[in-house]
Design a protein around this motif. Structure first.
Motif, PDB file in Angstrom:
ATOM      1  N   SER A  95       1.058  -1.288   0.059  1.00 18.24           N
ATOM      2  CA  SER A  95       0.155   0.128  -0.070  1.00 18.24           C
ATOM      3  C   SER A  95       1.046   1.179   0.045  1.00 18.24           C
ATOM      4  CB  SER A  95      -0.740  -0.002   1.266  1.00 18.24           C
ATOM      5  OG  SER A  95      -1.354   1.150   1.550  1.00 18.24           O
ATOM      6  N   ASP A  96       1.954   1.098   0.635  1.00  9.67           N
ATOM      7  CA  ASP A  96       2.850   2.288   0.874  1.00  9.67           C
ATOM      8  C   ASP A  96       3.551   2.823  -0.366  1.00  9.67           C
ATOM      9  OD1 ASP A  96       2.338   2.569   3.544  1.00  9.67           O
ATOM     10  OD2 ASP A  96       4.294   1.406   4.203  1.00  9.67           O
ATOM     11  N   VAL A  97       4.129   1.674  -1.226  1.00 15.50           N
ATOM     12  CA  VAL A  97       4.830   1.903  -2.440  1.00 15.50           C
ATOM     13  C   VAL A  97       3.786   2.178  -3.549  1.00 15.50           C
ATOM     14  CG1 VAL A  97       6.745   0.557  -1.679  1.00 15.50           C
ATOM     15  CG2 VAL A  97       5.087  -0.506  -3.189  1.00 15.50           C
ATOM     16  N   GLY A 122       4.156   4.029   8.894  1.00 16.20           N
ATOM     17  CA  GLY A 122       5.445   3.211   8.920  1.00 16.20           C
ATOM     18  C   GLY A 122       5.254   2.225  10.081  1.00 16.20           C
ATOM     19  N   PRO A 123       6.102   0.989   9.866  1.00 19.39           N
ATOM     20  CA  PRO A 123       6.159  -0.036  10.631  1.00 19.39           C
ATOM     21  C   PRO A 123       6.723   0.020  12.171  1.00 19.39           C
ATOM     22  CG  PRO A 123       7.429  -0.603   9.039  1.00 19.39           C
ATOM     23  CD  PRO A 123       6.997   0.793   8.553  1.00 19.39           C
ATOM     24  N   PHE A 124       7.626   0.886  12.293  1.00 17.93           N
ATOM     25  CA  PHE A 124       8.453   1.001  13.273  1.00 17.93           C
ATOM     26  C   PHE A 124       8.136   1.781  14.558  1.00 17.93           C
ATOM     27  CE2 PHE A 124      11.036   0.466   9.411  1.00 17.93           C
ATOM     28  CZ  PHE A 124      11.308  -1.066   9.699  1.00 17.93           C
ATOM     29  N   PHE A 125       6.920   2.277  14.766  1.00 21.00           N
ATOM     30  CA  PHE A 125       6.448   2.588  16.029  1.00 21.00           C
ATOM     31  C   PHE A 125       6.300   1.593  16.934  1.00 21.00           C
ATOM     32  CE2 PHE A 125       2.836   3.663  18.915  1.00 21.00           C
ATOM     33  CZ  PHE A 125       3.150   4.727  19.453  1.00 21.00           C
ATOM     34  N   PRO A 209      18.921   8.678   5.483  1.00 16.34           N
ATOM     35  CA  PRO A 209      18.122   8.025   4.434  1.00 16.34           C
ATOM     36  C   PRO A 209      18.374   6.294   4.940  1.00 16.34           C
ATOM     37  CG  PRO A 209      19.519   9.196   3.346  1.00 16.34           C
ATOM     38  CD  PRO A 209      19.925   9.255   4.631  1.00 16.34           C
ATOM     39  N   TYR A 210      17.149   5.388   4.736  1.00 21.96           N
ATOM     40  CA  TYR A 210      17.464   4.220   4.916  1.00 21.96           C
ATOM     41  C   TYR A 210      16.324   3.620   3.933  1.00 21.96           C
ATOM     42  CZ  TYR A 210      13.258   4.621   7.842  1.00 21.96           C
ATOM     43  OH  TYR A 210      11.804   4.860   7.943  1.00 21.96           O
ATOM     44  N   PRO A 211      16.482   2.225   3.717  1.00 27.20           N
ATOM     45  CA  PRO A 211      15.444   1.507   2.917  1.00 27.20           C
ATOM     46  C   PRO A 211      14.246   0.878   3.583  1.00 27.20           C
ATOM     47  CG  PRO A 211      17.403   0.101   3.229  1.00 27.20           C
ATOM     48  CD  PRO A 211      17.865   1.293   3.983  1.00 27.20           C
ATOM     49  N   LEU A 230      14.763   3.483  -0.981  1.00 27.05           N
ATOM     50  CA  LEU A 230      15.190   4.299   0.027  1.00 27.05           C
ATOM     51  C   LEU A 230      13.932   5.037   0.208  1.00 27.05           C
ATOM     52  CD1 LEU A 230      18.760   5.021  -1.009  1.00 27.05           C
ATOM     53  CD2 LEU A 230      18.008   3.884   0.928  1.00 27.05           C
ATOM     54  N   ARG A 231      14.114   5.545   1.512  1.00 27.83           N
ATOM     55  CA  ARG A 231      13.166   6.640   2.229  1.00 27.83           C
ATOM     56  C   ARG A 231      14.140   7.821   2.306  1.00 27.83           C
ATOM     57  NH1 ARG A 231       8.934   7.325   5.947  1.00 27.83           N
ATOM     58  NH2 ARG A 231       8.684   8.805   4.081  1.00 27.83           N
ATOM     59  N   ALA A 232      13.539   9.018   2.157  1.00 31.02           N
ATOM     60  CA  ALA A 232      14.324  10.347   2.401  1.00 31.02           C
ATOM     61  C   ALA A 232      14.437  10.289   3.942  1.00 31.02           C
ATOM     62  CB  ALA A 232      13.603  11.348   2.026  1.00 31.02           C
ATOM     63  N   ALA A 233      15.726  10.797   4.441  1.00 26.68           N
ATOM     64  CA  ALA A 233      15.748  10.812   5.714  1.00 26.68           C
ATOM     65  C   ALA A 233      14.746  11.673   6.492  1.00 26.68           C
ATOM     66  CB  ALA A 233      17.090  11.885   6.104  1.00 26.68           C
ATOM     67  N   HIS A 234      14.339  11.137   7.600  1.00 25.31           N
ATOM     68  CA  HIS A 234      12.994  11.923   8.455  1.00 25.31           C
ATOM     69  C   HIS A 234      13.133  11.543  10.071  1.00 25.31           C
ATOM     70  CE1 HIS A 234      11.984   7.768   7.193  1.00 25.31           C
ATOM     71  NE2 HIS A 234      11.212   7.717   8.369  1.00 25.31           N
ATOM     72  N   LEU A 235      12.506  12.217  10.419  1.00 25.71           N
ATOM     73  CA  LEU A 235      12.101  11.889  12.260  1.00 25.71           C
ATOM     74  C   LEU A 235      10.802  11.841  12.197  1.00 25.71           C
ATOM     75  CD1 LEU A 235      12.882  12.242  15.401  1.00 25.71           C
ATOM     76  CD2 LEU A 235      13.485  14.686  14.878  1.00 25.71           C
ATOM     77  N   HIS A 236      10.128  10.786  12.700  1.00 25.56           N
ATOM     78  CA  HIS A 236       8.647  10.558  12.979  1.00 25.56           C
ATOM     79  C   HIS A 236       8.299  11.338  14.265  1.00 25.56           C
ATOM     80  CE1 HIS A 236       8.282   7.136  10.318  1.00 25.56           C
ATOM     81  NE2 HIS A 236       9.607   6.749  10.526  1.00 25.56           N
ATOM     82  N   PHE A 237       7.008  11.555  14.324  1.00 31.90           N
ATOM     83  CA  PHE A 237       6.108  12.325  15.231  1.00 31.90           C
ATOM     84  C   PHE A 237       4.789  11.864  15.484  1.00 31.90           C
ATOM     85  CE2 PHE A 237       8.551  16.307  16.998  1.00 31.90           C
ATOM     86  CZ  PHE A 237       9.656  16.399  15.983  1.00 31.90           C
TER      87      PHE A 237
HETATM   88  C1  BEZ Z   1       9.115   4.354   7.865  1.00 30.83           C
HETATM   89  O1  BEZ Z   1       9.175   5.686   7.677  1.00 30.83           O
HETATM   90  O2  BEZ Z   1       9.734   3.997   9.084  1.00 30.83           O
HETATM   91  C2  BEZ Z   1       8.647   3.624   6.767  1.00 30.83           C
HETATM   92  C3  BEZ Z   1       7.346   4.067   6.094  1.00 30.83           C
HETATM   93  C4  BEZ Z   1       6.874   3.116   5.183  1.00 30.83           C
HETATM   94  C5  BEZ Z   1       7.232   2.025   4.982  1.00 30.83           C
HETATM   95  C6  BEZ Z   1       8.315   1.208   5.632  1.00 30.83           C
HETATM   96  C7  BEZ Z   1       9.018   2.298   6.616  1.00 30.83           C
END
Ligand code: BEZ
Ligand code: FE
Length: 311
Positions: A95-97, A122-125, A209-211, A230-237
């Motif tokens: 769904s994300d991609v 995202g899956p890492f919360f 950044p990370y994949p 790859l995802r653009a570098a980010h910090l989740h809130f």
């Molecule tokens: C993340 O930002 O952590 C993420 C978001 C969507 C898919 C995988 C990781």
């Protein structure tokens, strides 16, 4: 005598009649499937399933899907099911991609005055990340350049929101979240509360950044499509406060070359922030001794009312 078929007989006419018959058969099937949901007691279920049927059939007919392609699709979904467990959710990644997650977020977090934009969860919360005081450090040993983050939480009238709960989480400089190490460490995540003036501040690490997980069928789809994981570098809130719409978002790093190529389409211009690098020896805002360079950023968060559309 004219050309064959010009009088409405012959192979051209037969082809046209065949095409009309083919289209009628395809449409008749679509109509029958749509009608099969007409008796659903739940009106919303009826609406969703009938629209899904119409769009799915239109897609199949538009691309003239072959039976081999249909099988490939079934195998793809089966592989997504096999790799999915309570930690890995390949269907959400899909769904994300496809941008479906971001489109659903856009629909359900309608633009409201100057409220901060939402982006993908995202899956890492992780629930129950440790609490820190304002000025504390979420890194807890996570590798990376120290980064000072500060800002305020206000409502759309500009009034401060004291006591808002802010959850923050991020990958380390090697591109991994704590939960990906599989050793029960907690690092790069915490929660804190805004002060009486709506202010908050903490130390973290400068995002890199990370994949997204790409060792499964979604990764194979990206590779076959010439797309990077790859995802653009980010910090989740994630920010919650009574009476206000919960905000799930991230901030991104101005200048990151992946801003236009984020694998899950999560980047919004309004969420791109300056992460100003500070030369070694620059005094820190709270007097903390930092060896080497560090960075600082500011993120002022505006929450919509909970009663705003689609809250
Ligand atoms: C993340 O930002 O952590 C993420 C978001 C969507 C898919 C995988 C990781
Ligand atoms: Fe992330």
């Amino acid at each position: 005598m004219g050309e064959p078929g010009s009088d409405g007989t012959g192979p051209d006419a037969a082809g046209a009649a065949g095409a009309a018959e083919q289209a009628a058969r395809e449409q008749e099937l679509t109509d029958r499937v749509v009608a099969s949901f007409a008796g659903a007691d739940d009106e919303r279920l009826r609406t969703v399933m009938q629209a899904l049927t119409r769009h799915l059939h239109a897609f199949l007919r538009e691309v003239r899907l072959t039976e081999d392609e249909w099988n490939t699709g079934i195998e793809f979904l089966t592989a997504a099911g096999h790799i999915t467990d309570d930690k890995r959710q390949e269907f959400i990644l899909l769904s994300d991609v496809l941008g479906a997650s971001m489109q659903t977020i856009a629909i359900n977090n309608e633009a409201y005055a100057n409220a901060t934009e939402a982006t993908v969860f995202g899956p890492f919360f992780v629930d129950d990340a440790p609490r820190i005081d304002n000025g504390g450090d979420i890194a807890a040993g996570a590798a990376g350049q120290p980064c000072w983050v500060e800002g305020t939480v206000t409502d759309t009238s500009g009034d401060p929101v004291p006591g808002a709960r802010i959850e923050v989480w991020e990958a380390d400089e090697d591109g991994f979240y704590d939960v990906q190490y599989g050793d029960d460490r907690t690092a790069g995540r915490a929660h804190l509360f805004t002060e009486a003036d709506g202010g908050y501040r903490f130390w973290g690490t400068t995002p890199t950044p990370y994949p997204i997980p790409h060792d499964g069928p979604v990764g194979a789809l990206l590779a076959a499509s010439g797309r990077s994981p790859l995802r653009a570098a980010h910090l989740h809130f994630m920010v919650t406060a009574p009476g206000l719409r919960t905000l799930v978002t991230h901030i991104f790093v101005r200048g990151d070359e992946l801003l236009d190529a984020d694998s899950v389409f999560g980047v919004k211009d309004s969420l791109v922030m300056d992460f100003a690098e500070q030369p070694a020896g620059t005094p820190t805002p709270d007097g903390r001794a930092v060896e080497g360079t560090w960075s600082r950023t500011r993120f002022d968060i505006v929450l919509a009312p909970a009663t705003s559309p689609a809250a």
